[in-house]
Motif scaffolding. Sequence first.
Motif, short mmCIF file in Angstrom:
data_model
loop_
_atom_site.label_atom_id
_atom_site.label_comp_id
_atom_site.label_asym_id
_atom_site.label_seq_id
_atom_site.Cartn_x
_atom_site.Cartn_y
_atom_site.Cartn_z
N ARG A 84 0.73 -0.97 -0.03
CA ARG A 84 0.11 0.17 -0.17
C ARG A 84 0.88 1.22 0.20
O ARG A 84 0.30 1.99 -0.92
N GLU A 85 1.60 1.52 0.62
CA GLU A 85 2.66 2.26 1.29
C GLU A 85 3.55 3.09 0.12
O GLU A 85 3.95 3.98 -0.58
N ALA A 106 2.87 6.40 -2.51
CA ALA A 106 4.53 7.03 -3.01
C ALA A 106 4.38 7.86 -4.01
O ALA A 106 4.85 8.22 -4.22
N ASN A 146 -1.93 9.50 4.97
CA ASN A 146 -1.99 8.28 4.09
C ASN A 146 -0.01 8.57 3.05
O ASN A 146 0.40 7.55 2.25
N LYS A 147 0.89 9.12 3.46
CA LYS A 147 1.86 10.16 2.63
C LYS A 147 2.00 9.63 1.39
O LYS A 147 2.43 9.35 0.52
#
Length: 222
Positions: free
Chosen positions: A3-4, A8, A34-35
């Motif tokens: 996810r990350e 990104a 959520n970055k």
Amino acid sequence: MKREEILAKVDHTLLKPESTWEQIRTLCDEAVANKTASICINSGYVKQAVAYLAGRVPVCTVIGFPLGAMSTEAKTFEAQQALRDGAVEFDMVINIGDLKSGEYKKVEDEIRAIKEAVGDKVLKVIIETCLLTEAEKEKMCDIVCDAGADFIKTSTGFSTGGATFDDIALFARCCRGRCKIKAAGGIRTVSDMERFLELGADRLGTSSAIKILDNVDAGNNY
């Protein structure tokens, strides 16, 4: 992909004309939590968003959006004002009519002028692939790269179609690493996002990535 890793690469986007500051602020909060790579908003909200985010997430804005059919001077002024307001990424729309008319130097000169206006900030060039022939898409890959832009981008999301896998594959083949690639418009599933990234996209423009991933995390079908 995790996810990350996907988030990104996402420009968390809200470009609807009826968008309110409250909605933009929510977009900012979601991006921070959520970055995401950036938020992407209309230029009238840039100053407020930059102040609100205080450096937590980069602010991207759009130039000559969504039609691209205004003068280079108008686009340049819009970019300069957004730069003064704190934007650090700029997604400009080309003059599609100029491209269709074979005015290739004019199209390239405009991109170069806006890149000069924003300096070392990121410039992404929207070519609206759904309105172009394959030959025009290939030509624009060379024009965007030669003009010194940082990214070529598929779509505004406001025309007759959005990003396709074939277009991202074409960009990767024709740009050959000379600029980065952004897929935007019509991204609906996690598999869409993963596939665009596998094909060579460096950035995804979407308003729904967080919602899509939240639904998957919750075990729902989206």
